[in-house]
Design a protein around this motif. Structure first.
Motif, PDB file in Angstrom:
ATOM      1  N   ASP A  69       0.804  -1.215   0.000  1.00 20.14           N
ATOM      2  CA  ASP A  69       0.000   0.000   0.000  1.00 20.14           C
ATOM      3  C   ASP A  69       0.845   1.277   0.000  1.00 20.14           C
ATOM      4  O   ASP A  69       0.488   2.236  -0.686  1.00 20.14           O
ATOM      5  CB  ASP A  69      -0.968  -0.010   1.183  1.00 20.14           C
ATOM      6  CG  ASP A  69      -2.364   0.451   0.786  1.00 20.14           C
ATOM      7  OD1 ASP A  69      -2.791   0.145  -0.350  1.00 20.14           O
ATOM      8  OD2 ASP A  69      -3.035   1.116   1.594  1.00 20.14           O
ATOM      9  N   PRO A  70       1.941   1.349   0.758  1.00 24.56           N
ATOM     10  CA  PRO A  70       2.754   2.567   0.679  1.00 24.56           C
ATOM     11  C   PRO A  70       3.276   2.850  -0.741  1.00 24.56           C
ATOM     12  O   PRO A  70       3.303   4.001  -1.173  1.00 24.56           O
ATOM     13  CB  PRO A  70       3.906   2.274   1.650  1.00 24.56           C
ATOM     14  CG  PRO A  70       3.286   1.386   2.665  1.00 24.56           C
ATOM     15  CD  PRO A  70       2.380   0.486   1.872  1.00 24.56           C
ATOM     16  N   TYR A  71       3.665   1.813  -1.456  1.00 26.37           N
ATOM     17  CA  TYR A  71       4.107   1.981  -2.846  1.00 26.37           C
ATOM     18  C   TYR A  71       2.974   2.526  -3.706  1.00 26.37           C
ATOM     19  O   TYR A  71       3.143   3.466  -4.489  1.00 26.37           O
ATOM     20  CB  TYR A  71       4.604   0.635  -3.372  1.00 26.37           C
ATOM     21  CG  TYR A  71       4.861   0.596  -4.857  1.00 26.37           C
ATOM     22  CD1 TYR A  71       5.910   1.311  -5.420  1.00 26.37           C
ATOM     23  CD2 TYR A  71       4.057  -0.160  -5.699  1.00 26.37           C
ATOM     24  CE1 TYR A  71       6.152   1.267  -6.785  1.00 26.37           C
ATOM     25  CE2 TYR A  71       4.291  -0.219  -7.059  1.00 26.37           C
ATOM     26  CZ  TYR A  71       5.337   0.503  -7.597  1.00 26.37           C
ATOM     27  OH  TYR A  71       5.571   0.458  -8.950  1.00 26.37           O
ATOM     28  N   ILE A  72       1.785   1.944  -3.548  1.00 27.12           N
ATOM     29  CA  ILE A  72       0.632   2.392  -4.318  1.00 27.12           C
ATOM     30  C   ILE A  72       0.235   3.810  -3.900  1.00 27.12           C
ATOM     31  O   ILE A  72      -0.134   4.644  -4.734  1.00 27.12           O
ATOM     32  CB  ILE A  72      -0.527   1.393  -4.141  1.00 27.12           C
ATOM     33  CG1 ILE A  72      -0.110   0.029  -4.703  1.00 27.12           C
ATOM     34  CG2 ILE A  72      -1.794   1.883  -4.819  1.00 27.12           C
ATOM     35  CD1 ILE A  72      -0.898  -1.137  -4.159  1.00 27.12           C
ATOM     36  N   PHE A  73       0.324   4.099  -2.610  1.00 26.64           N
ATOM     37  CA  PHE A  73       0.066   5.453  -2.100  1.00 26.64           C
ATOM     38  C   PHE A  73       1.018   6.442  -2.775  1.00 26.64           C
ATOM     39  O   PHE A  73       0.603   7.537  -3.199  1.00 26.64           O
ATOM     40  CB  PHE A  73       0.269   5.465  -0.583  1.00 26.64           C
ATOM     41  CG  PHE A  73      -0.040   6.772   0.089  1.00 26.64           C
ATOM     42  CD1 PHE A  73      -1.279   7.006   0.658  1.00 26.64           C
ATOM     43  CD2 PHE A  73       0.926   7.764   0.173  1.00 26.64           C
ATOM     44  CE1 PHE A  73      -1.562   8.218   1.286  1.00 26.64           C
ATOM     45  CE2 PHE A  73       0.651   8.973   0.801  1.00 26.64           C
ATOM     46  CZ  PHE A  73      -0.599   9.199   1.357  1.00 26.64           C
ATOM     47  N   LEU A  74       2.285   6.087  -2.883  1.00 21.75           N
ATOM     48  CA  LEU A  74       3.271   6.946  -3.534  1.00 21.75           C
ATOM     49  C   LEU A  74       2.889   7.209  -4.989  1.00 21.75           C
ATOM     50  O   LEU A  74       2.929   8.362  -5.458  1.00 21.75           O
ATOM     51  CB  LEU A  74       4.656   6.304  -3.450  1.00 21.75           C
ATOM     52  CG  LEU A  74       5.770   6.977  -4.257  1.00 21.75           C
ATOM     53  CD1 LEU A  74       6.020   8.396  -3.767  1.00 21.75           C
ATOM     54  CD2 LEU A  74       7.051   6.137  -4.186  1.00 21.75           C
ATOM     55  N   LEU A  75       2.514   6.169  -5.718  1.00 30.88           N
ATOM     56  CA  LEU A  75       2.127   6.341  -7.119  1.00 30.88           C
ATOM     57  C   LEU A  75       0.938   7.281  -7.261  1.00 30.88           C
ATOM     58  O   LEU A  75       0.903   8.141  -8.150  1.00 30.88           O
ATOM     59  CB  LEU A  75       1.801   4.988  -7.749  1.00 30.88           C
ATOM     60  CG  LEU A  75       2.929   3.958  -7.871  1.00 30.88           C
ATOM     61  CD1 LEU A  75       2.423   2.698  -8.568  1.00 30.88           C
ATOM     62  CD2 LEU A  75       4.131   4.540  -8.609  1.00 30.88           C
TER      63      LEU A  75
END
Length: 327
Positions: free
Chosen positions: A145-151
């Motif tokens: 989720d943090p990666y997707i949040f960043l995107l």
């Protein structure tokens, strides 16, 4: 394909192939053992494990219960697809990525609506907005989720993953890289994020609760088909743990503090950023996943030709939570 996401897509595709080759469980008799994960980002899973709720529920049936620690959604999905666990705790969007690559899993329960991720800079940093990330090194755990949040944050700011250097590190390692100056920013995850905030003065410079996808309990599709009564039993015990956590937040934080070996104030901050009020899979969850999926498709993490809405509908199995009432 975007060079930063190629490895993620290939690895999750391989996971999907591995899972597809596994034999189905024998539905004629109960399994001797079921395996669940527990995770520091899922406080209710820690309560479930600490209180032995599933063990007590299955004691008369003679089914052994085993626990495996997941350090992130990516690890939980690896465990699910290698059949190392029967139940895995992930962010909803991470499960969607796996589903898009053929992973035979279903999301059957919501363990929390968290604000568990934000973009984090070290104390004193000149990074104050997402736009300031252009040209910077940002730590993130691919497929979580943090990666997707960043995107999603980058897209909102008119940037993309090509405008930053994403350093793929597991959550705890990302926190350490931030504090040691190896990266300029970090897509953080609680409880590591709360620890960085309270212990090192790290600053959450971009927060958006709507970009956090829900915490989902996932099960392999063959397990759900062969043993629906066991899925129901596990969810019933998750409900006991959820209600206990709502009524006893300080005690839940104490369990997290002990399990994760962290300061109690850090644990309290982490637990407080979770909303445990609604375990029912519904339209709000569907809409959130579709929105996340569109960003993943734009970034080519999900195939450009993928039907995101269909993937979300295939992933979500609301039948196990239809009888549960939200508070």
């Amino acid at each position: 394909m975007n060079r930063k996401t190629t490895g993620l897509v290939l690895s999750l595709a391989a996971i999907g192939v591995l899972a597809g080759c596994s034999a189905n469980a024998n539905s004629d008799e109960q399994p001797d053992k079921i395996t669940l994960d527990y995770a520091y980002y899922s406080p209710t899973s820690l309560v479930l494990k600490e209180q032995g709720l599933v063990e007590k529920a299955l004691e008369d049936e003679g089914i052994e219960v085993e626990w495996v620690l997941s350090q992130g959604s990516n690890k939980a999905l690896e465990f699910l697809n290698s059949r190392s666990v029967d139940f895995g705790s992930t962010a909803g969007a991470a499960a969607l990525i796996a589903k898009s690559n053929g992973s035979p899993i279903e999301s059957v329960y919501l363990y929390a609506k968290p604000e568990w991720t934000a973009l984090v800079a070290p104390e004193g940093s000149d990074i104050e907005s997402v736009e300031d990330l252009a040209g910077k090194k940002v730590a993130a755990t691919l497929g979580t989720d943090p990666y997707i949040f960043l995107l999603r944050a980058l897209e909102e700011a008119g940037l993309s993953s090509e405008d930053v250097e994403i350093v793929n590190l597991q959550h705890a390692d990302g926190a350490n890289a931030l504090s040691s100056g190896q990266v300029d920013a970090w897509a953080g995850l609680d409880p590591h994020m709360a620890r960085a905030e309270l212990d090192t003065g790290a600053e959450l410079f971009y927060r958006n609760a709507d970009f956090n996808t829900y915490g989902t309990l996932n099960v392999r599709s063959d397990f759900a088909e062969d043993y629906p009564e066991l899925v129901e039993t596990v969810i019933e015990q998750y409900e006991v743990a959820r209600e206990w956590t709502i009524e006893n937040p300080d005690e839940a934080a104490a369990i997290l503090s002990e399990e994760a070996d962290m300061n109690i104030e850090v644990a309290k901050a982490s637990v407080a950023r979770n909303d445990f009020s609604n375990p029912v899979i519904g339209s709000e969850h569907t809409d959130a996943l579709i929105a996340a999926g569109e960003v993943l498709r734009n970034e080519e993490v999900i195939d450009a030709d993928a039907d995101v809405e269909s993937l979300v509908n295939e992933l979500l199995n609301p039948s196990f939570t239809e009888s549960l009432g939200s508070e």
